[in-house]
Design an enzyme around this catalytic site. Structure first.
Site, PDB file in Angstrom:
ATOM      1  N   ILE A   1       0.878  -1.179   0.000  1.00 45.06           N
ATOM      2  CA  ILE A   1       0.000   0.000   0.000  1.00 45.06           C
ATOM      3  C   ILE A   1       0.911   1.224   0.000  1.00 45.06           C
ATOM      4  O   ILE A   1       1.737   1.387   0.899  1.00 45.06           O
ATOM      5  CB  ILE A   1      -0.882   0.006   1.277  1.00 45.06           C
ATOM      6  CG1 ILE A   1      -1.858  -1.167   1.258  1.00 45.06           C
ATOM      7  CG2 ILE A   1      -1.599   1.346   1.455  1.00 45.06           C
ATOM      8  CD1 ILE A   1      -2.958  -1.086   0.233  1.00 45.06           C
ATOM      9  N   ASP A   2       0.785   2.076  -1.014  1.00 44.72           N
ATOM     10  CA  ASP A   2       1.681   3.226  -1.110  1.00 44.72           C
ATOM     11  C   ASP A   2       0.960   4.536  -0.783  1.00 44.72           C
ATOM     12  O   ASP A   2      -0.195   4.547  -0.359  1.00 44.72           O
ATOM     13  CB  ASP A   2       2.356   3.268  -2.486  1.00 44.72           C
ATOM     14  CG  ASP A   2       1.350   3.466  -3.622  1.00 44.72           C
ATOM     15  OD1 ASP A   2       0.202   3.873  -3.350  1.00 44.72           O
ATOM     16  OD2 ASP A   2       1.721   3.207  -4.778  1.00 44.72           O
ATOM     17  N   SER A   3       1.683   5.644  -0.957  1.00 47.05           N
ATOM     18  CA  SER A   3       1.144   6.944  -0.545  1.00 47.05           C
ATOM     19  C   SER A   3      -0.134   7.310  -1.313  1.00 47.05           C
ATOM     20  O   SER A   3      -1.022   7.968  -0.773  1.00 47.05           O
ATOM     21  CB  SER A   3       2.200   8.033  -0.731  1.00 47.05           C
ATOM     22  OG  SER A   3       2.557   8.130  -2.101  1.00 47.05           O
TER      23      SER A   3
END
Lengths: 403, 81
Positions: free
Chosen positions: B38-40
């Site tokens: 899960i990224d920004s």
């Protein structure tokens, strides 16, 4: 100048209204299947879940999804097996689009209108930017050479393949994954083309027919693996054919109408043949831009006569758009993939829907039924694929089949 | 506005994260966002959902501190209370 490096084709892939796969495109077109319904050609057999993870699918606009899936097929055929067979910095990627991620724009704009700009998805820009497909294909296959999108409306796919060939010829890359994609068959996209009276009111794509009254929108993508000939041979690749020549000009005439004398378009054909070192008499097949608009099909016919002379009357000229509609920025790439297969199978695929000849348009348009292709030069068969665009962009690719 | 329990927040966060890609069963409070890929950009979407559902506004500096699913659930439930 030293001898040009040669550019060969080692893999092709396509997702089109005729199905998922380059072979399906070719076989169904040759069989005379028309994939147009409800005034458009939709890639209905494509299902994201069969090809992409949830995360991949939700981060790619449909246009980029189609490009990625076509690139997977092309790379598999080239036998790249997980990573490119060259230094990854020597493998480029060019993916064309005419419109970009318009479905993402529309969703973002709905969110903006209904709920304010704070509710626009943070994925909107990376999904709708016109280079999104090139970025996605580069990431998918680990390509670290020169990578970008290319934009010239309905000539984009042709320009992408031409630019990729130049990249290899100049020595900046040993291989390039090149093609085009489009997924703009939305109500808005449809309306935009319809109000400019570019679309056939009845949804009939019948290029070169006297009753032609506009084009039919289509969606899809095609990708080609291009490699420097010696490097491809050295690694034992199967050579499907050669991207032998590229020519591109501009009309400098009108926003949408083609230049009526056909001279700038014919110059693209002439330049491409010169680039390939092939005389007009060496061409066995023309894959026409053939949009089914009054103006294009007339101007293209004139351009072919100017560039090929009497030989234009002796060879088959057919339009894939009669089967799948006009794939805009993907058209040039999809048609290059179709041209290559026609040459290798020695078959001239048909122009469907052609019933009423136009007295002014008197070439051999291969009406409705495919027929064997006569190879006029004895060596590898040569075909040309034309792409002309709103904005006056003209592109011709010269493609040679396998030796 | 009725009180929101931590369990409700956790269920909602897991549901939202699962819609971004990771398998729902793999999402537990101790998992880091990095482990879940899960990224920004995903976290901005999570913040939009949380604001819609609970009226909790999460700014960039709030998100930077979050390492695990549990961190996010803690922060959101403390502000929603």
């Amino acid at each position: 100048m030293s001898e040009k490096r040669r550019v060969v084709i080692t893999g092709i892939g396509a997702v089109t209204p005729l199905g998922v796969g380059a072979r399906r495109l070719h076989e169904r077109w040759v069989a005379g299947v028309c994939a147009i319904s409800d005034r458009a050609g939709r890639a209905n057999e494509y299902d994201a879940a069969e090809h992409l993870s949830v995360k991949e699918a939700r981060r790619l606009d449909r246009s980029a999804q189609l490009a990625v899936v076509a690139s997977d097929e092309a790379v598999a055929e080239a036998g790249w097996e997980g990573e490119p067979p060259y230094d990854s910095f020597r493998v480029g990627c060019i993916v064309a689009t005419g419109i970009g991620g318009i479905q993402t724009v529309e969703i973002g704009h709905d969110a903006f209108r209904e709920r304010g700009w704070e509710r626009i998805s943070p994925l909107a820009i990376p999904m709708y930017m016109p280079n999104a497909s090139a970025a996605a294909v580069s990431m998918r296959h680990g390509l670290r050479g020169e990578t970008y999108g290319i934009v010239s409306a309905c000539a984009s796919g042709g320009n992408a393949i031409g630019a990729a060939a130049r990249m290899i010829q100049y020595g900046d890359a040993d291989a390039v994954l090149a093609g085009g994609t489009e997924a703009s068959v939305t109500e808005f996209g449809f309306g935009c083309f319809d109000t400019m009276q570019a679309l056939s009111p009845g949804g009939n794509s019948r290029p070169f027919d006297a009753r032609r009254d506009g084009f039919v929108m289509g969606e899809g993508a095609a990708m080609l693996v291009l490699e420097e000939a010696e490097a491809a041979k050295a690694r034992g690749a199967t050579i499907l054919g050669e991207l032998a020549g590229y020519g591109s000009t501009a009309d400098a005439h009108h926003l949408t109408a083609p230049e009526p004398t056909g001279r700038p378009a014919s110059m693209a054909i002439t330049l491409a043949l010169k680039d390939a070192g092939i005389a007009p008499e060496g061409v066995s097949y023309v894959n026409a831009h053939g949009t089914s608009t009054q103006l294009n099909d007339a101007a293209e016919t004139v351009a072919l006569k100017l560039a090929l002379g009497e030989h234009a009357y002796k060879i088959p000229v057919s339009s894939l758009k009669s089967s799948i509609g006009h794939l805009l920025g993907a058209a040039g790439a999809v048609e290059a993939v179709a041209t290559l297969q026609a040459l290798n199978d020695l078959v001239a695929p048909p122009t469907l829907g052609y019933e009423v000849p136009d007295p002014e348009l008197d070439l051999d348009y291969v009406p409705n039924v495919a027929r064997p292709l006569v190879n006029v030069n004895g060596g590898a068969p040569v075909g040309i694929s034309n792409s002309f665009a709103f904005g006056g962009h003209n592109v011709t690719l010269v493609i040679k089949g396998a030796e | 506005m009725s009180t929101v329990t931590k369990e409700q927040v956790q269920d909602r966060v897991i549901e939202a994260l699962a819609s971004f890609g990771p398998d729902a069963d793999s999402i537990t409070p101790d998992k880091t966002f990095e482990e879940l890929d899960i990224d920004s950009l995903d976290l901005v979407e999570l913040a939009q959902i949380v604001e819609d559902d609970y009226g909790v506004v999460l700014k960039g500096e709030d998100m930077k501190e979050l390492k695990t699913v549990g961190d996010a659930v803690e922060l959101i439930s403390s502000r929603a209370a």
